[in-house]
Design a protein around this motif. Sequence first.
Motif, short mmCIF file in Angstrom:
data_model
loop_
_atom_site.label_atom_id
_atom_site.label_comp_id
_atom_site.label_asym_id
_atom_site.label_seq_id
_atom_site.Cartn_x
_atom_site.Cartn_y
_atom_site.Cartn_z
N TYR A 190 0.82 -1.27 -0.03
CA TYR A 190 0.01 -0.05 -0.17
C TYR A 190 0.85 1.22 0.00
CZ TYR A 190 -3.60 -3.16 1.44
OH TYR A 190 -4.50 -4.17 1.31
N SER A 191 0.41 2.26 -0.66
CA SER A 191 1.32 3.51 -0.58
C SER A 191 0.18 4.68 -0.54
CB SER A 191 1.89 3.73 -2.16
OG SER A 191 2.96 2.68 -2.38
N LEU A 192 0.79 5.60 0.29
CA LEU A 192 0.11 6.99 0.61
C LEU A 192 0.62 7.85 -0.05
CD1 LEU A 192 -2.15 8.47 2.31
CD2 LEU A 192 -0.18 8.57 4.08
N ILE A 193 0.24 8.63 -1.10
CA ILE A 193 0.65 9.94 -1.72
C ILE A 193 0.13 11.20 -0.82
CG2 ILE A 193 0.40 11.27 -3.70
CD1 ILE A 193 1.99 8.42 -3.89
N THR A 207 -1.24 -2.80 -4.01
CA THR A 207 -2.63 -3.52 -3.75
C THR A 207 -3.73 -2.12 -3.89
OG1 THR A 207 -1.61 -5.15 -2.46
CG2 THR A 207 -4.18 -4.41 -1.98
N ARG A 208 -3.15 -1.22 -3.41
CA ARG A 208 -4.02 0.09 -3.32
C ARG A 208 -2.99 1.48 -3.24
NH1 ARG A 208 -9.78 0.72 -3.22
NH2 ARG A 208 -9.63 -1.34 -2.82
N PHE A 209 -3.37 2.41 -3.95
CA PHE A 209 -2.93 3.76 -3.59
C PHE A 209 -3.83 4.51 -3.00
CE2 PHE A 209 0.83 3.18 -5.86
CZ PHE A 209 1.61 4.24 -6.13
N ILE A 210 -3.27 5.34 -1.74
CA ILE A 210 -4.20 6.09 -0.93
C ILE A 210 -3.87 7.59 -1.23
CG2 ILE A 210 -4.87 6.54 1.36
CD1 ILE A 210 -3.89 3.68 2.22
N PHE A 211 -4.75 8.33 -1.51
CA PHE A 211 -4.43 9.68 -1.51
C PHE A 211 -4.91 10.77 -0.69
CE2 PHE A 211 -4.11 8.02 -5.72
CZ PHE A 211 -2.75 8.46 -6.35
N GLN A 212 -4.15 11.71 -0.01
CA GLN A 212 -5.01 12.71 1.00
C GLN A 212 -5.66 13.70 0.17
OE1 GLN A 212 -1.36 13.81 3.49
NE2 GLN A 212 -2.41 12.20 4.80
N ASN A 213 -5.24 14.06 -1.04
CA ASN A 213 -5.66 15.23 -1.69
C ASN A 213 -6.66 14.68 -3.09
OD1 ASN A 213 -4.35 17.11 0.06
ND2 ASN A 213 -2.68 16.41 -1.10
N PRO A 214 -7.78 15.13 -3.33
CA PRO A 214 -8.59 14.84 -4.55
C PRO A 214 -7.62 15.31 -5.83
CG PRO A 214 -9.52 16.54 -3.33
CD PRO A 214 -8.58 15.99 -2.37
N ASP A 215 -6.95 16.49 -5.80
CA ASP A 215 -6.17 17.09 -6.82
C ASP A 215 -5.25 16.01 -7.27
OD1 ASP A 215 -7.99 19.09 -6.69
OD2 ASP A 215 -6.63 20.41 -5.91
N ASP A 216 -4.50 15.42 -6.28
CA ASP A 216 -3.25 14.48 -6.62
C ASP A 216 -4.03 13.08 -7.13
OD1 ASP A 216 -1.54 16.19 -5.80
OD2 ASP A 216 -1.43 15.62 -3.68
N LEU A 217 -5.03 12.63 -6.74
CA LEU A 217 -5.53 11.57 -7.24
C LEU A 217 -6.02 11.83 -8.87
CD1 LEU A 217 -8.08 9.36 -5.67
CD2 LEU A 217 -8.63 9.82 -7.92
N ILE A 275 -0.90 7.14 -14.68
CA ILE A 275 -0.12 6.24 -13.63
C ILE A 275 -0.97 5.35 -13.12
CG2 ILE A 275 1.06 6.49 -11.62
CD1 ILE A 275 1.82 9.43 -12.06
N ILE A 276 -2.18 5.55 -12.71
CA ILE A 276 -2.98 4.60 -11.85
C ILE A 276 -4.52 4.74 -12.30
CG2 ILE A 276 -3.50 5.96 -9.92
CD1 ILE A 276 -2.96 3.29 -8.34
N LYS A 277 -5.15 3.59 -12.37
CA LYS A 277 -6.52 3.57 -12.49
C LYS A 277 -7.27 3.98 -11.27
CE LYS A 277 -6.31 0.43 -16.34
NZ LYS A 277 -6.50 -1.02 -16.77
N LYS A 278 -8.42 4.61 -11.38
CA LYS A 278 -9.16 4.84 -10.18
C LYS A 278 -9.56 3.78 -9.17
CE LYS A 278 -11.64 9.38 -10.70
NZ LYS A 278 -12.34 10.19 -11.24
N GLN A 305 -9.33 7.54 -1.40
CA GLN A 305 -8.96 9.01 -0.95
C GLN A 305 -9.40 9.09 0.40
OE1 GLN A 305 -10.57 12.57 -2.69
NE2 GLN A 305 -10.05 13.60 -0.90
N VAL A 306 -8.52 9.47 1.27
CA VAL A 306 -8.60 9.91 2.92
C VAL A 306 -8.73 11.33 2.67
CG1 VAL A 306 -7.93 7.76 3.82
CG2 VAL A 306 -6.35 9.84 3.40
#
Length: 189
Positions: free
Chosen positions: A108-111, A144-154, A162-165, A170-171
């Motif tokens: 898992y990765s957090l952006i 497994t999953r990418f987690i984003f803190q910002n909707p703009d980065d997602l 880079i990645i599919k939705k 998003q947190v």
Amino acid sequence: LLFGGDGNSLIKFRLHFMKSLIEDGHQIFASAPNISEDNLHILNSNNIQFYSSEFDRKSFSFIGFIRNLLGFISVTKKVRPDIIFSYNHKPVILGSFAGSFCGVKSIYSLITGSGHLFENENVVKKIRRKIGIFLFWIAARLNTRFIFQNPDDLLLFNDLGIIKKEKCYQVNGSGIDIAEFSFREIGGD
């Protein structure tokens, strides 16, 4: 195994997260560069085993990348984790590569933000951006999953291909310790 971009940020921004994982029965290992003795003591007193990983967060060279990747692989082989969780750009890429190389099934990765990689100021930065996007593209396929803190980065990562939705979550930030970062008025001081 948690890979971060700075050992001191493990305490400031991820300690409560790691403690909650311990309360849920997980054994936690952490790896990052630059940790103070006081913060290392805090990790140890919370039964979090720390492995130093040396890398320069903002520089990029092929030899440095390979050296850093070998360091991440070494830590991953020692720990033999079931799950890798990485945050900050370099640890996300290196942690994803190392986890995949070592057969870790859950990565898992957090952006936390788009960072310096996405600045387009000159030719060198544009080249670094292209390489970074390619490395993120590979890392995304290993996660497994990418987690984003910002909707703009997602949205940026989706728009760049880079990645599919479907692989994104998003947190609303990563939370703060309000005992340490209490409210105060913005004023003339």
